[in-house]
Motif scaffolding. Structure first.
Motif, PDB file in Angstrom:
ATOM      1  N   UNK A 498      32.413  42.976  26.912  1.00 16.75           N
ATOM      2  CA  UNK A 498      31.620  43.633  27.949  1.00 16.75           C
ATOM      3  C   UNK A 498      32.537  44.468  28.828  1.00 16.75           C
ATOM      4  N   UNK A 499      32.181  45.725  29.055  1.00 19.44           N
ATOM      5  CA  UNK A 499      33.027  46.578  29.894  1.00 19.44           C
ATOM      6  C   UNK A 499      33.065  46.072  31.329  1.00 19.44           C
ATOM      7  N   UNK A 500      31.952  45.505  31.817  1.00 20.71           N
ATOM      8  CA  UNK A 500      31.936  44.974  33.184  1.00 20.71           C
ATOM      9  C   UNK A 500      32.877  43.781  33.318  1.00 20.71           C
ATOM     10  N   UNK A 501      32.805  42.850  32.356  1.00 16.54           N
ATOM     11  CA  UNK A 501      33.684  41.683  32.411  1.00 16.54           C
ATOM     12  C   UNK A 501      35.137  42.100  32.224  1.00 16.54           C
ATOM     13  N   UNK A 502      35.389  43.085  31.352  1.00 17.22           N
ATOM     14  CA  UNK A 502      36.758  43.555  31.153  1.00 17.22           C
ATOM     15  C   UNK A 502      37.302  44.179  32.435  1.00 17.22           C
ATOM     16  N   UNK A 503      36.441  44.914  33.152  1.00 11.73           N
ATOM     17  CA  UNK A 503      36.858  45.504  34.433  1.00 11.73           C
ATOM     18  C   UNK A 503      37.186  44.407  35.443  1.00 11.73           C
ATOM     19  N   UNK A 515      44.399  52.687  37.866  1.00  6.41           N
ATOM     20  CA  UNK A 515      45.284  52.182  36.812  1.00  6.41           C
ATOM     21  C   UNK A 515      44.490  51.760  35.587  1.00  6.41           C
ATOM     22  N   UNK A 516      43.351  51.119  35.812  1.00  2.00           N
ATOM     23  CA  UNK A 516      42.514  50.665  34.710  1.00  2.00           C
ATOM     24  C   UNK A 516      42.017  51.841  33.885  1.00  2.00           C
ATOM     25  N   UNK A 517      41.540  52.899  34.571  1.00  2.00           N
ATOM     26  CA  UNK A 517      41.043  54.067  33.850  1.00  2.00           C
ATOM     27  C   UNK A 517      42.169  54.772  33.095  1.00  2.00           C
ATOM     28  N   UNK A 518      43.342  54.858  33.733  1.00  2.25           N
ATOM     29  CA  UNK A 518      44.457  55.565  33.112  1.00  2.25           C
ATOM     30  C   UNK A 518      44.934  54.857  31.850  1.00  2.25           C
ATOM     31  N   UNK A 519      45.036  53.526  31.919  1.00  2.00           N
ATOM     32  CA  UNK A 519      45.631  52.782  30.812  1.00  2.00           C
ATOM     33  C   UNK A 519      44.605  52.316  29.780  1.00  2.00           C
ATOM     34  N   UNK A 520      43.395  52.009  30.221  1.00  2.00           N
ATOM     35  CA  UNK A 520      42.427  51.383  29.318  1.00  2.00           C
ATOM     36  C   UNK A 520      41.080  52.082  29.302  1.00  2.00           C
ATOM     37  N   UNK A 521      41.016  53.284  29.852  1.00  2.00           N
ATOM     38  CA  UNK A 521      39.740  53.976  29.905  1.00  2.00           C
ATOM     39  C   UNK A 521      39.090  54.131  28.543  1.00  2.00           C
ATOM     40  N   UNK A 522      39.887  54.419  27.518  1.00  2.00           N
ATOM     41  CA  UNK A 522      39.327  54.619  26.178  1.00  2.00           C
ATOM     42  C   UNK A 522      38.664  53.357  25.645  1.00  2.00           C
ATOM     43  N   UNK A 523      39.215  52.171  26.006  1.00  2.00           N
ATOM     44  CA  UNK A 523      38.623  50.919  25.563  1.00  2.00           C
ATOM     45  C   UNK A 523      37.308  50.649  26.294  1.00  2.00           C
ATOM     46  N   UNK A 524      37.309  50.843  27.611  1.00  3.48           N
ATOM     47  CA  UNK A 524      36.096  50.616  28.395  1.00  3.48           C
ATOM     48  C   UNK A 524      34.996  51.586  27.975  1.00  3.48           C
ATOM     49  N   UNK A 525      35.381  52.812  27.659  1.00  7.08           N
ATOM     50  CA  UNK A 525      34.387  53.778  27.187  1.00  7.08           C
ATOM     51  C   UNK A 525      33.770  53.310  25.874  1.00  7.08           C
ATOM     52  N   UNK A 526      34.626  52.804  24.974  1.00 10.38           N
ATOM     53  CA  UNK A 526      34.119  52.349  23.674  1.00 10.38           C
ATOM     54  C   UNK A 526      33.132  51.209  23.832  1.00 10.38           C
ATOM     55  N   UNK A 528      30.908  50.902  25.860  1.00 10.91           N
ATOM     56  CA  UNK A 528      29.612  51.395  26.311  1.00 10.91           C
ATOM     57  C   UNK A 528      28.678  51.714  25.137  1.00 10.91           C
ATOM     58  N   UNK A 529      29.193  51.664  23.908  1.00  8.71           N
ATOM     59  CA  UNK A 529      28.413  52.146  22.773  1.00  8.71           C
ATOM     60  C   UNK A 529      28.064  51.042  21.771  1.00  8.71           C
TER      61      UNK A 529
END
Length: 596
Positions: A498-503, A515-526, A528-529
């Motif tokens: 879950x992107x919310x739990x990961x955040x 920092x989260x968006x810079x380093x892991x944004x691609x994972x959190x975006x994924x 969402x799908x």
């Protein structure tokens, strides 16, 4: 001379048997040893399958005899001749009942005197062995280790493929992400000022493969960590990596237990029973002082804190009353085998793990004890200790009093050292244990923040999710390690999907949103799908091979390993780079002087 002028090889040296008597064979290999007996010259010819004895008889072949007179150790030669029964058999060699009478012998390549002996018991320093690794690898034991490693890899590929896993390669040049150890960085020439990182693991990519719908993935993959080394660690190492969708912890443990059971059966011929035993992290630390316990022997840690709170020995009572522990291990029947000097050495070991000292009691007839600390205890207190530890005449008790982490580390390492000293286990057994219920986070005193005990993508147990922000120290992880004979050979977890739990996890670890968006944004975006629940495990292939080969040093099962300083004596890596290369990469070195 070109190899095309010689006959094609018909056999490997070590595969010849009595059934080949009368056959004419063509062999290639290295000269292990030559013995000149006048009209006869005996040669031990070696290749990776073993050794065969060659006889050069001047009455049979003058050419072979004259060539044999020229050769020395490690010459590369080819021999054509007839297989005969040996007149003097050697029962210690698989080929010891036969020999080959040379009809032709040709020298392909001469060899200088090797700087190391090509035999297993050469007693040469490891630094010299690594410098001349290509010679070291000619040794039968080293070649056997590499063949064993291949068997493990082949077995894993076959097993996982039959379980519907898909082998997928993931990138070696990737993005620097904080996963626990330092990254090895690779500068990009075409993207000035930017860096790739060599992967510490394929963690993020295998999770993305689950998002991709592949369902089951595996890979035998190189990983890189820039960390301080030990005998069982390398800066570059190999993982058996796998991930599964729509699974829980039990599914992962069940499948991998079956794989390990079958591996040990096929490779070592040892049959194991399932299920493997399990311990929670808490149980393991309390009983064995380690989260990778060796269960081939008992010698559990015994908690005496309740008995020591009001005892006359202030070292013990003060420790307990200040929140510490007093624990001991009982060594059955070894009181007479441990002198004061031996105990002093054990105390030195305990001190390396933070203990202030090591107290002891030797149990004698009629439940009496011999111990320097005996005078501080009443008879009833001594009897209570003996009763709780079930100590008998001839046993020795070793005590450590300190904070729980120090007690666990000191006694945990002592029990292993003592077991090795007295051979308290069968070295031909394979004892697995799963460790579960790890803490999700641990507090780092140096950085004054929580860090992931495994990695930031490990899912907390469902009932503890709400504690992630309010009580992070008491959140348990859906994580599991597999331990073999006291070595952690693999670890894994159910992942956050879950992107919310990961955040929330990143927040608990002290990352800002930026920092989260810079380093892991691609994972959190994924995420969402449409992300399936997923989990997996990674095994250390090098460490597993080390254990199955019966070695104590991981470098023994790696073809070209690094030293404990992460250097390669063979190639002199790492080395300085050419100034032109540095300029192309926009890198300027500014090393401190040696005096600093």
């Amino acid at each position: 001379m070109a190899i095309e002028k010689y006959h094609n090889r018909s056999h490997m040296c070590g595969v010849l048997r009595e059934s080949d008597i009368g056959s004419t064979v063509t062999l290639y290999g290295w000269v292990q040893k030559r013995r000149d007996l006048g009209g006869l010259i005996f040669i031990d010819l070696r290749d990776r399958t073993g050794i065969i004895q060659i006889i050069c008889d001047q009455d049979i072949s003058r050419q072979a005899f004259m060539e044999a007179e020229k050769i020395g150790s490690e010459y590369v030669v080819t021999v054509r001749g007839k297989v005969e029964r040996r007149t003097s058999e050697n029962p210690n060699m698989p080929t010891g009942t036969i020999e080959v009478y040379a009809e032709t012998l040709d020298i392909i390549n001469e060899a200088q005197t090797p700087p190391i002996y090509i035999k297993d018991d050469d007693e040469v320093s490891e630094s010299l062995r690594l410098k001349y690794r290509y010679l070291d690898l000619r040794k039968p034991s080293m070649q056997a280790n590499l063949l064993l490693r291949q068997k493990i890899s082949n077995f894993v590929r076959f097993f996982l493929s039959n379980e519907a896993f898909i082998e997928v390669e993931t990138p070696v040049l990737t993005k620097p992400t904080p996963e626990g150890a330092r990254d090895y960085l690779v500068p990009s020439r075409v993207n000035a000022g930017k860096f790739y990182a060599l992967p510490q693991s394929p963690q993020l990519f295998k999770q993305l493969l689950m998002v991709s719908g592949l369902d089951r993935y595996f890979q035998i993959v190189k990983c890189f960590r820039d960390e301080d080394l030990r005998a069982d660690r390398q800066p570059e190492f190999t993982q058996i990596d796998c991930e599964m969708s729509f699974v829980n912890q039990e599914d992962v443990i069940e499948l991998n237990s079956r794989m390990l059971k079958k591996m040990i059966s096929e490779i070592k011929g040892v049959e194991l029973s399932l299920p493997f035993p399990r311990l929670t992290y808490k149980e393991s630390m309390e009983k064995y002082g380690s989260d990778k316990p060796d269960l081939r022997f008992e010698m559990e840690l015994i908690d005496l804190s309740d008995l020591m709170a009001n005892c006359g020995f202030k070292v013990f009572s003060d420790t307990v009353n200040n929140g510490g522990q007093v624990k001991c291990i009982k060594v059955d029947g070894k009181a007479e085998n441990l002198s004061r000097k031996d105990i002093g050495k054990l105390e030195d070991i305990a001190k390396t793990y933070g203990a202030k000292g090591l107290a002891w009691m030797k149990v004698e007839i009629d439940n009496d004890v011999n111990a320097p600390i005996k005078k501080f205890f009443s008879s009833d207190e001594i009897q209570s200790i003996l009763q709780k530890t079930e100590a008998e005449n001839g046993d020795i008790l070793l005590f450590v009093a300190d904070k729980p982490s120090v007690v666990a580390a000191a006694l945990g390492h002592l029990r292993v050292d003592i077991a090795n000293k007295f051979n308290l286990y069968d070295k031909n057994t394979y004892q697995f244990v799963w460790i579960t219920d790890f803490p999700l986070l641990e507090y780092d005193e140096e950085t004054k923040r929580y860090v992931a005990m495994h990695h930031p993508f490990t899912s907390p147990v469902v009932e503890d999710i709400e504690k992630l922000t309010s009580d992070p120290a008491n959140v348990k992880a859906q994580a599991y390690d597999i331990v073999l004979n006291g070595y952690e050979i693999g670890g894994g977890s159910i992942r956050i999907h879950s992107s919310d739990l990961q955040s929330d996890m990143f927040k608990a670890l002290g990352f800002t949103e930026e920092e989260t968006r810079e380093k892991f944004g691609f994972l959190l975006d994924a995420f969402q799908y449409g992300t399936p629940p997923h989990g997996g495990i990674a095994f250390g292939l090098d460490r597993l091979a080390m254990i199955l080969a019966g070695e104590e040093n991981i470098r023994q099962v790696i073809a070209f390993p690094k030293t404990q300083n992460a250097t390669c004596p063979l190639t002199d890596a790492p080395s300085t780079a050419d100034q032109r290369q540095l300029q192309e990469l926009y890198i300027k070195t500014d090393l401190p002087s040696i005096d600093n």
